[in-house]
Design an enzyme around this catalytic site. Structure first.
Site, PDB file in Angstrom:
ATOM      1  N   ASP A  41     -28.150   9.488 -68.666  1.00  0.00           N
ATOM      2  CA  ASP A  41     -28.819  10.353 -67.684  1.00  0.00           C
ATOM      3  C   ASP A  41     -28.028  10.477 -66.385  1.00  0.00           C
ATOM      4  O   ASP A  41     -28.487  11.099 -65.432  1.00  0.00           O
ATOM      5  CB  ASP A  41     -30.229   9.827 -67.389  1.00  0.00           C
ATOM      6  CG  ASP A  41     -30.240   8.459 -66.736  1.00  0.00           C
ATOM      7  OD1 ASP A  41     -29.146   7.835 -66.654  1.00  0.00           O
ATOM      8  OD2 ASP A  41     -31.310   8.018 -66.287  1.00  0.00           O
ATOM      9  N   GLU A  43     -27.005   7.923 -64.379  1.00  0.00           N
ATOM     10  CA  GLU A  43     -27.089   6.760 -63.505  1.00  0.00           C
ATOM     11  C   GLU A  43     -25.866   5.866 -63.702  1.00  0.00           C
ATOM     12  O   GLU A  43     -25.328   5.760 -64.808  1.00  0.00           O
ATOM     13  CB  GLU A  43     -28.368   5.965 -63.783  1.00  0.00           C
ATOM     14  CG  GLU A  43     -29.639   6.700 -63.371  1.00  0.00           C
ATOM     15  CD  GLU A  43     -30.898   5.876 -63.626  1.00  0.00           C
ATOM     16  OE1 GLU A  43     -30.757   4.728 -64.132  1.00  0.00           O
ATOM     17  OE2 GLU A  43     -31.990   6.371 -63.341  1.00  0.00           O
ATOM     18  N   GLN A 101     -19.810  13.763 -39.887  1.00  0.00           N
ATOM     19  CA  GLN A 101     -21.191  13.883 -39.390  1.00  0.00           C
ATOM     20  C   GLN A 101     -21.503  12.633 -38.568  1.00  0.00           C
ATOM     21  O   GLN A 101     -22.290  11.780 -38.965  1.00  0.00           O
ATOM     22  CB  GLN A 101     -22.157  14.036 -40.565  1.00  0.00           C
ATOM     23  CG  GLN A 101     -21.896  15.292 -41.402  1.00  0.00           C
ATOM     24  CD  GLN A 101     -22.873  15.436 -42.550  1.00  0.00           C
ATOM     25  OE1 GLN A 101     -24.085  15.259 -42.377  1.00  0.00           O
ATOM     26  NE2 GLN A 101     -22.361  15.750 -43.730  1.00  0.00           N
ATOM     27  N   ASP A 175      -5.872  20.345 -32.195  1.00  0.00           N
ATOM     28  CA  ASP A 175      -7.030  20.613 -31.335  1.00  0.00           C
ATOM     29  C   ASP A 175      -7.098  19.527 -30.269  1.00  0.00           C
ATOM     30  O   ASP A 175      -6.347  18.544 -30.307  1.00  0.00           O
ATOM     31  CB  ASP A 175      -8.335  20.699 -32.139  1.00  0.00           C
ATOM     32  CG  ASP A 175      -8.526  19.500 -33.055  1.00  0.00           C
ATOM     33  OD1 ASP A 175      -8.244  18.362 -32.633  1.00  0.00           O
ATOM     34  OD2 ASP A 175      -8.933  19.698 -34.222  1.00  0.00           O
ATOM     35  N   LYS A 198      -8.040  25.967 -29.195  1.00  0.00           N
ATOM     36  CA  LYS A 198      -8.854  26.844 -30.039  1.00  0.00           C
ATOM     37  C   LYS A 198     -10.205  27.101 -29.389  1.00  0.00           C
ATOM     38  O   LYS A 198     -10.704  26.315 -28.593  1.00  0.00           O
ATOM     39  CB  LYS A 198      -9.084  26.221 -31.421  1.00  0.00           C
ATOM     40  CG  LYS A 198      -7.832  26.010 -32.242  1.00  0.00           C
ATOM     41  CD  LYS A 198      -8.179  25.826 -33.710  1.00  0.00           C
ATOM     42  CE  LYS A 198      -9.196  24.754 -33.957  1.00  0.00           C
ATOM     43  NZ  LYS A 198      -8.671  23.404 -33.758  1.00  0.00           N
ATOM     44  N   ASP A 228      -8.609  19.246 -44.862  1.00  0.00           N
ATOM     45  CA  ASP A 228      -9.669  19.567 -45.817  1.00  0.00           C
ATOM     46  C   ASP A 228      -9.366  20.923 -46.459  1.00  0.00           C
ATOM     47  O   ASP A 228      -8.648  21.015 -47.437  1.00  0.00           O
ATOM     48  CB  ASP A 228     -11.022  19.551 -45.119  1.00  0.00           C
ATOM     49  CG  ASP A 228     -12.179  19.662 -46.108  1.00  0.00           C
ATOM     50  OD1 ASP A 228     -11.935  19.833 -47.316  1.00  0.00           O
ATOM     51  OD2 ASP A 228     -13.344  19.580 -45.683  1.00  0.00           O
ATOM     52  N   ALA A 230      -7.672  23.225 -44.985  1.00  0.00           N
ATOM     53  CA  ALA A 230      -6.379  23.600 -44.392  1.00  0.00           C
ATOM     54  C   ALA A 230      -6.462  24.855 -43.525  1.00  0.00           C
ATOM     55  O   ALA A 230      -5.431  25.406 -43.149  1.00  0.00           O
ATOM     56  CB  ALA A 230      -5.300  23.786 -45.464  1.00  0.00           C
TER      57      ALA A 230
END
Length: 317
Positions: A41, A43, A101, A175, A198, A228, A230
């Site tokens: 399943d 897991e 995050q 940046d 930027k 990531d 790019a």
């Protein structure tokens, strides 16, 4: 490298087994015998096939794509070792996922980097060893010790060996947030820095407004912590060429390389992108423009020092 006792063990999940094996080889011990599979399943099932009672256990697992699966593998392995009476458990995370995050950028945002830190601690880890967090303050999200290795010494050594230390070189931050990282590598290569300024007129849209610094006629090296999709890298490279840069190179610790990244890099004015193997790259992403450096020696040295209760700070040099 390890010459006393047999109480240190290195195990790995499925995210980056090649790096884990190389780390174990540098430490001088065999890989721990474990198996991470899935039930029908989906897991995750973890089986540890040797005793770890009282051992100093190091679990090597990058939480790269598929991030959720790799994260759960690590948490379940840590739980298994804790319940098997391991003496100390260190989560070795060459790449720490969900690190972007790290704050509430707008109302009702989660702070997932903190949530991951809580999950690792709750699972039973006694310590974390990682490299180039997206934001260094994530270290403060942990209530357990965290050793934060830097990718700059590896990258700087690579460019020094290739003779990049010359008067025509300028280190460029893509940046404002990456200025500290750019300055660190610039100090090692004895080069000035420039900054790509930027603006974001709307969500998910970045526009290069200006280049702060003298890059005309220079060989430039864009420095970031991760690549990531790019998009930022591509825009920065194109802006540097438009402003008169002679050649554009780029480097980053973590090659996430998702979505259109490979196509963008292949078609960009960047002559070469140097990344490390904190995230494994499948054959289709190993294009001629990308060079991959190994972080196994520095992680092996850090593991040795943690095991021997020696300072890890020397590895920042």
């Amino acid at each position: 490298m390890i010459t006393h006792g047999t109480s240190i063990k290195i195990f790995a999940g499925n995210s980056n087994p090649k790096l884990a094996r190389e780390i174990a080889e540098h430490v001088g011990i065999p890989m721990g015998h474990s198996e991470v599979t899935t039930f029908s399943d989906g897991e995750i099932s973890v089986n540890i096939h040797e005793t770890v009672r009282g051992s100093d256990v190091f679990v090597v697992q990058s939480t790269c794509s598929p991030g959720n699966d790799n994260l759960m593998e690590m948490l379940i392995m840590i739980d298994a070792f804790r319940r098997a009476s391991a003496g100390r458990i260190t989560a070795v995370m060459p790449y720490y996922g969900y690190a972007r995050q790290d704050r509430k950028a707008k109302a009702r945002d989660p702070i997932t980097a903190k949530l991951i830190a809580d999950l690792i601690t709750t699972a039973g880890a006694d310590r974390v060893l990682t490299m180039d967090l997206h934001a260094p303050q994530i270290q403060g999200f942990f209530s357990i010790p965290l050793d934060h290795l830097l990718g700059v010494p590896i990258l700087a050594k690579h460019y020094l060996e290739r003779g990049f230390e010359d008067e025509d070189l300028v280190i460029v931050s893509p940046d404002i947030g990456s200025v500290t990282r750019a300055r660190n590598i610039a100090n090692r290569l004895n080069a000035p820095i420039a900054i790509v300024d930027k603006r974001r007129p709307r969500a998910n849209v970045a526009k290069v407004m200006n280049i702060i610094g003298d890059i005309e006629g220079k060989k430039v090296l864009l420095v970031d912590d991760m690549i990531d999709t790019a998009g930022t890298l591509l825009q920065g490279a194109e802006a540097l060429i438009e402003k008169g840069a002679k050649e554009v190179y780029a480097c980053a610790t973590h090659g996430v390389l998702s979505g259109p990244a490979i196509e963008r890099i292949q078609n960009s004015p960047i002559k070469e992108l140097v990344i490390t193997d904190t995230i494994p790259q499948p054959p289709e992403k190993q294009i001629d423009k990308i060079r991959i450096l190994s972080v196994a020696p520095i992680f092996a040295e850090a593991i040795d020092r943690i095991y021997e209760d020696l300072p890890v700070s020397i590895l920042f040099e």
